[in-house]
Design a protein around this motif. Structure first.
Motif, mmCIF file in Angstrom:
data_model
loop_
_atom_site.group_PDB
_atom_site.id
_atom_site.type_symbol
_atom_site.label_atom_id
_atom_site.label_comp_id
_atom_site.label_asym_id
_atom_site.label_seq_id
_atom_site.Cartn_x
_atom_site.Cartn_y
_atom_site.Cartn_z
ATOM 1 N N SER A 117 -27.439 -54.992 -17.778
ATOM 2 C CA SER A 117 -26.326 -55.269 -18.676
ATOM 3 C C SER A 117 -25.476 -56.426 -18.176
ATOM 4 C CB SER A 117 -25.443 -54.028 -18.799
ATOM 5 O OG SER A 117 -24.747 -53.787 -17.573
ATOM 6 N N ASP A 118 -24.589 -56.904 -19.065
ATOM 7 C CA ASP A 118 -23.522 -57.779 -18.619
ATOM 8 C C ASP A 118 -22.569 -56.966 -17.745
ATOM 9 O OD1 ASP A 118 -24.439 -60.062 -19.787
ATOM 10 O OD2 ASP A 118 -23.118 -59.985 -21.526
ATOM 11 N N PRO A 119 -21.832 -57.620 -16.855
ATOM 12 C CA PRO A 119 -21.016 -56.879 -15.896
ATOM 13 C C PRO A 119 -19.767 -56.253 -16.502
ATOM 14 C CG PRO A 119 -20.760 -59.234 -15.575
ATOM 15 C CD PRO A 119 -21.849 -59.067 -16.584
ATOM 16 N N ILE A 120 -19.421 -55.092 -15.975
ATOM 17 C CA ILE A 120 -18.149 -54.437 -16.235
ATOM 18 C C ILE A 120 -17.246 -54.760 -15.050
ATOM 19 C CG2 ILE A 120 -16.982 -52.225 -16.542
ATOM 20 C CD1 ILE A 120 -19.795 -51.123 -17.411
ATOM 21 N N TYR A 121 -16.095 -55.356 -15.324
ATOM 22 C CA TYR A 121 -15.178 -55.664 -14.235
ATOM 23 C C TYR A 121 -14.521 -54.380 -13.741
ATOM 24 C CZ TYR A 121 -11.014 -57.222 -11.780
ATOM 25 O OH TYR A 121 -10.029 -57.396 -10.840
ATOM 26 N N ALA A 122 -14.488 -54.174 -12.427
ATOM 27 C CA ALA A 122 -13.885 -52.970 -11.851
ATOM 28 C C ALA A 122 -12.517 -53.264 -11.241
ATOM 29 C CB ALA A 122 -14.814 -52.358 -10.807
ATOM 30 N N ASN A 123 -12.494 -54.016 -10.134
ATOM 31 C CA ASN A 123 -11.223 -54.396 -9.512
ATOM 32 C C ASN A 123 -11.464 -55.553 -8.555
ATOM 33 O OD1 ASN A 123 -12.195 -53.398 -7.031
ATOM 34 N ND2 ASN A 123 -11.152 -51.430 -7.250
ATOM 35 N N SER A 124 -10.395 -55.980 -7.886
ATOM 36 C CA SER A 124 -10.487 -57.078 -6.914
ATOM 37 C C SER A 124 -9.711 -56.759 -5.647
ATOM 38 C CB SER A 124 -9.973 -58.382 -7.535
ATOM 39 O OG SER A 124 -10.699 -58.752 -8.678
ATOM 40 N N SER A 125 -9.539 -55.483 -5.346
ATOM 41 C CA SER A 125 -8.672 -55.076 -4.242
ATOM 42 C C SER A 125 -9.359 -55.085 -2.888
ATOM 43 C CB SER A 125 -8.122 -53.670 -4.511
ATOM 44 O OG SER A 125 -9.181 -52.739 -4.664
ATOM 45 N N GLY A 126 -10.641 -55.276 -2.877
ATOM 46 C CA GLY A 126 -11.415 -55.285 -1.636
ATOM 47 C C GLY A 126 -12.863 -55.538 -1.973
ATOM 48 N N PHE A 127 -13.743 -55.299 -1.022
ATOM 49 C CA PHE A 127 -15.156 -55.599 -1.259
ATOM 50 C C PHE A 127 -16.013 -54.412 -0.844
ATOM 51 C CE2 PHE A 127 -13.533 -57.648 2.577
ATOM 52 C CZ PHE A 127 -14.309 -57.086 3.575
ATOM 53 N N ASP A 128 -17.335 -54.598 -0.874
ATOM 54 C CA ASP A 128 -18.307 -53.554 -0.517
ATOM 55 C C ASP A 128 -18.177 -52.306 -1.390
ATOM 56 O OD1 ASP A 128 -18.964 -55.313 1.460
ATOM 57 O OD2 ASP A 128 -18.593 -53.962 3.132
ATOM 58 N N LYS A 139 -17.927 -39.858 -12.113
ATOM 59 C CA LYS A 139 -18.359 -40.998 -11.308
ATOM 60 C C LYS A 139 -17.160 -41.545 -10.550
ATOM 61 C CE LYS A 139 -21.944 -42.219 -14.698
ATOM 62 N NZ LYS A 139 -23.041 -41.574 -13.971
ATOM 63 N N TRP A 140 -17.401 -41.907 -9.305
ATOM 64 C CA TRP A 140 -16.333 -42.352 -8.425
ATOM 65 C C TRP A 140 -16.668 -43.713 -7.834
ATOM 66 C CZ3 TRP A 140 -11.979 -39.433 -8.422
ATOM 67 C CH2 TRP A 140 -12.103 -38.134 -8.922
ATOM 68 N N GLN A 161 -11.386 -44.119 -6.510
ATOM 69 C CA GLN A 161 -10.836 -44.009 -7.857
ATOM 70 C C GLN A 161 -11.962 -43.639 -8.810
ATOM 71 O OE1 GLN A 161 -8.735 -47.492 -9.264
ATOM 72 N NE2 GLN A 161 -7.742 -46.388 -10.939
ATOM 73 N N GLU A 162 -11.639 -42.884 -9.858
ATOM 74 C CA GLU A 162 -12.654 -42.467 -10.821
ATOM 75 C C GLU A 162 -13.031 -43.625 -11.740
ATOM 76 O OE1 GLU A 162 -13.681 -38.834 -13.965
ATOM 77 O OE2 GLU A 162 -11.679 -38.949 -13.026
ATOM 78 N N PHE A 163 -14.327 -43.653 -12.106
ATOM 79 C CA PHE A 163 -14.834 -44.627 -13.070
ATOM 80 C C PHE A 163 -15.251 -43.892 -14.332
ATOM 81 C CE2 PHE A 163 -18.685 -46.750 -14.830
ATOM 82 C CZ PHE A 163 -18.056 -47.869 -15.350
ATOM 83 N N ASP A 164 -14.738 -44.352 -15.474
ATOM 84 C CA ASP A 164 -15.082 -43.774 -16.778
ATOM 85 C C ASP A 164 -16.146 -44.654 -17.426
ATOM 86 O OD1 ASP A 164 -15.273 -42.959 -19.429
ATOM 87 O OD2 ASP A 164 -13.138 -42.549 -19.624
ATOM 88 N N PRO A 165 -17.414 -44.182 -17.517
ATOM 89 C CA PRO A 165 -18.476 -45.034 -18.062
ATOM 90 C C PRO A 165 -18.329 -45.295 -19.559
ATOM 91 C CG PRO A 165 -19.319 -42.830 -17.625
ATOM 92 C CD PRO A 165 -17.928 -42.871 -17.073
ATOM 93 N N ALA A 167 -15.297 -45.561 -21.242
ATOM 94 C CA ALA A 167 -14.236 -46.564 -21.363
ATOM 95 C C ALA A 167 -14.581 -47.844 -20.599
ATOM 96 C CB ALA A 167 -12.929 -45.984 -20.844
ATOM 97 N N GLU A 168 -15.564 -47.777 -19.710
ATOM 98 C CA GLU A 168 -16.012 -48.892 -18.877
ATOM 99 C C GLU A 168 -14.864 -49.470 -18.053
ATOM 100 O OE1 GLU A 168 -18.140 -51.713 -21.332
ATOM 101 O OE2 GLU A 168 -19.984 -50.544 -21.143
ATOM 102 N N LYS A 169 -14.138 -48.573 -17.358
ATOM 103 C CA LYS A 169 -13.060 -49.025 -16.493
ATOM 104 C C LYS A 169 -12.704 -47.918 -15.506
ATOM 105 C CE LYS A 169 -9.263 -47.629 -19.568
ATOM 106 N NZ LYS A 169 -8.077 -48.113 -20.309
ATOM 107 N N LEU A 170 -11.981 -48.306 -14.467
ATOM 108 C CA LEU A 170 -11.447 -47.341 -13.518
ATOM 109 C C LEU A 170 -10.248 -46.636 -14.144
ATOM 110 C CD1 LEU A 170 -11.588 -49.396 -10.191
ATOM 111 C CD2 LEU A 170 -13.329 -47.916 -11.186
ATOM 112 N N VAL A 171 -10.160 -45.331 -13.909
ATOM 113 C CA VAL A 171 -9.101 -44.540 -14.534
ATOM 114 C C VAL A 171 -8.478 -43.604 -13.499
ATOM 115 C CG1 VAL A 171 -10.173 -44.596 -16.831
ATOM 116 C CG2 VAL A 171 -10.727 -42.729 -15.260
ATOM 117 N N GLY A 172 -7.276 -43.135 -13.811
ATOM 118 C CA GLY A 172 -6.635 -42.138 -12.981
ATOM 119 C C GLY A 172 -6.112 -42.692 -11.676
ATOM 120 N N PRO A 173 -5.658 -41.784 -10.797
ATOM 121 C CA PRO A 173 -5.071 -42.222 -9.526
ATOM 122 C C PRO A 173 -6.100 -42.801 -8.578
ATOM 123 C CG PRO A 173 -5.318 -39.841 -9.557
ATOM 124 C CD PRO A 173 -5.670 -40.315 -10.943
#
Length: 537
Positions: A117-128, A139-140, A161-165, A167-173
């Motif tokens: 697929s094309d990429p789903i952006y998650a975050n930019s707070s770190g790597f690995d 999914k976490w 952080q939880e990932f909602d497939p 909504a295709e984004k990170l959700v929750g605390p």
């Protein structure tokens, strides 16, 4: 079961993420600035591996133009949730200094070969980053946290952080669940679940000779995580004479019959300067679960050069000469640098490779350089090139390449008066600054017409170029160079900042901007046995 020599993926294949689906094993490894992104190898027996796909292969997924050396794709994680394959990865745009611009993405596919697929952006707070599929269907997303305010070490721990497939984004605390041990530099997280425990495997100590795999566990996914009684289940940091050094950044897999293995990156230094010319490679160790529900590496924590695996490795192909023609396009062994727009840098026509002269060798944007990994400590390479430069700003030929700071390059070029000549470009004289204060040797005049055979021979730490005209005898050109600088330890940023490995291949530059082409008839890579090489079986 048979003893197999490590590494199982020789040459530049770092940060392994391993996965079993039924009877098939897959390993994904980092590719950094080399395109397409991520290598995925397949095996049936953990001993014999075949490169089957590089999934990040189009502009919508990955464009690394401008990414500095050893940036780009870091530490992929490959998983399967029972329905589809998931791959998470980082595209690093800057790594030096206090700031790291590291963007994390997720792609998925119904089959390992795609379509991805094309990429789903998650975050930019770190790597690995990694993705964990819990048995309740959630999914976490896990990655290390980078904090530019922390001095002198900027690694702030592992964040969940939880990932909602849907909504295709990170959700929750989100929560920083583990800060690592006193070895510091905690990164490379992978989560697992077994017997009601959540296990967190991390990498620590940096990527040089203090590297290690650290394990922790918790009854709750949010922690607190307790560190393994050994702290580090795999490391060579206290064993300076072990054959496998720089060992860490691992992942765990279980066979159908319940055996457990840990894959990890490693390096095989040679010479008194301890330089890893082949870069960071993938090795494997047998492990087991103790009665205390902790994982232990068999005969560990120091990694073993030999390991018992279900299969027996066939090294016939590894030692075979590879002569590449281009009738069917570019062979899967080859990669290029950074750009997804391949039609601007090369084409395969009438069984030959045509490189389109672009920016200078070492450019971080658009250079026509096509190369394959060096996977032997000693080898020969050769090609035949047809190139008609008009001046010194046009050059093409054969290169042994690590990065913009470290390369050797035998070129067909021309004097300012138009007379064609051979010239060696070398960064050796200015290492580690990456300049070219002087050519690597005196220019050699050659006829203005006709093809030229170019060759190089690497024997451990030495590199010698040669050339031939019109099918004539080969003649050595230039001095014997130090091949060992094509290594992580000499990559311009030393061992903690240079992450790839040595390549050998073909390049073409036209600094006039007229896109002059060079045509290559073939490329040959011939392994050589070196009696002084302690790794040569």
């Amino acid at each position: 079961m048979a003893l197999t020599r490590n590494p199982i993926l020789p040459g530049f294949n770092p940060d392994p993420s391993i996965l079993r689906v039924d009877d098939d094993y897959y390993i994904a490894t980092s590719t950094f600035e080399w395109y397409p992104g991520v290598q995925i190898h397949h095996s049936k027996d953990l001993a014999n591996w075949d490169l089957i796909v590089r999934p990040l292969s189009r502009k919508s997924q990955l464009d690394m133009r401008g990414d500095p050396d050893s940036c780009g794709v870091w530490a992929p994680c490959l998983t399967h949730d029972g329905d589809k394959f998931w791959l998470v990865y980082t595209d690093v745009k800057r790594k030096d200094g206090s700031f790291k611009d590291a963007h994390n993405y997720i792609v998925h596919a119904p089959a390992i070969t795609g379509p991805w697929s094309d990429p789903i952006y998650a975050n930019s707070s770190g790597f690995d980053p990694s993705l964990f599929h819990d048995d309740d269907g959630r999914k976490w997303f896990v990655n290390m946290l980078w904090d530019h305010r922390r001095r002198p070490l900027l690694f702030a721990g592992i964040v969940l952080q939880e990932f909602d497939p849907k909504a295709e984004k990170l959700v929750g605390p989100k929560k920083n669940v583990y800060q690592g041990t006193d070895l510091e530099l905690v990164e490379g997280p992978h989560l697992y679940k077994r017997n009601g425990w959540y296990y967190l495997l991390t990498a620590e100590g940096g990527t040089a000779y203090e590297h290690a795999c650290t394990l922790a566990r918790s009854r709750d996914i949010w922690g607190p995580f307790e560190t393994h009684p050994q702290k580090h289940i795999l490391t060579a940091k206290d064993a300076p004479f072990a054959a496998l050094q720089r060992s860490g950044h691992g992942d765990i897999v279980e066979t159908p019959d319940g055996k457990v293995y840990l894959v990890h990156l490693t390096g095989r230094p040679t010479g008194q300067n301890r330089r890893c010319v082949l870069g960071r490679e993938t090795a494997i160790q047998e492990a087991y679960w103790g009665d205390d529900d902790w994982l232990y590496v068999k005969n560990g924590p120091v990694p073993s050069l030999f390991v018992s695996l279900p299969g027996t490795r066939d090294d016939t192909a590894y030692w075979a000469e590879q002569k590449y023609s281009f009738e069917n396009g570019l062979h899967k062994d080859f990669q290029w640098l950074r750009t997804p727009e391949t039609d601007r840098i090369f084409s395969c026509e009438e069984g030959k490779l045509s490189l389109i002269g672009r920016e200078a060798i070492g450019s971080w944007f658009e250079q026509a350089l096509v190369a394959r990994r060096q996977v032997h400590f000693s080898y020969d390479a050769e090609t035949v090139v047809d190139f008609s430069p008009s001046d010194e700003r046009q050059f093409a030929g054969l290169t042994a390449y690590y990065c913009r700071f470290n390369f050797y390059y035998l070129t067909v070029t021309a004097h300012s008066d138009g007379q064609r000549e051979l010239l060696i470009m070398s960064s050796e004289v200015s290492w580690p600054d990456g300049g070219l204060e002087a050519p690597g040797s005196e220019a050699v005049q050659i006829p203005n017409e006709g093809k030229v055979k170019l060759a190089l021979a690497v024997r451990g730490p030495s590199l010698q170029f040669s050339y031939g005209l019109d099918g004539g005898e080969m003649t050595k050109i230039g001095p014997v160079f130090d091949a060992s600088i094509l290594s992580d330890e000499c990559g311009g940023h030393q061992a903690h900042g240079s992450f790839t490995g040595a390549f050998v291949g073909l390049a073409c530059s036209d600094l006039n901007g007229t896109a002059l082409r060079a045509t290559f008839d073939y490329f040959t890579y011939r392994p050589a046995h070196d009696p002084t090489d302690r790794y040569d079986p």
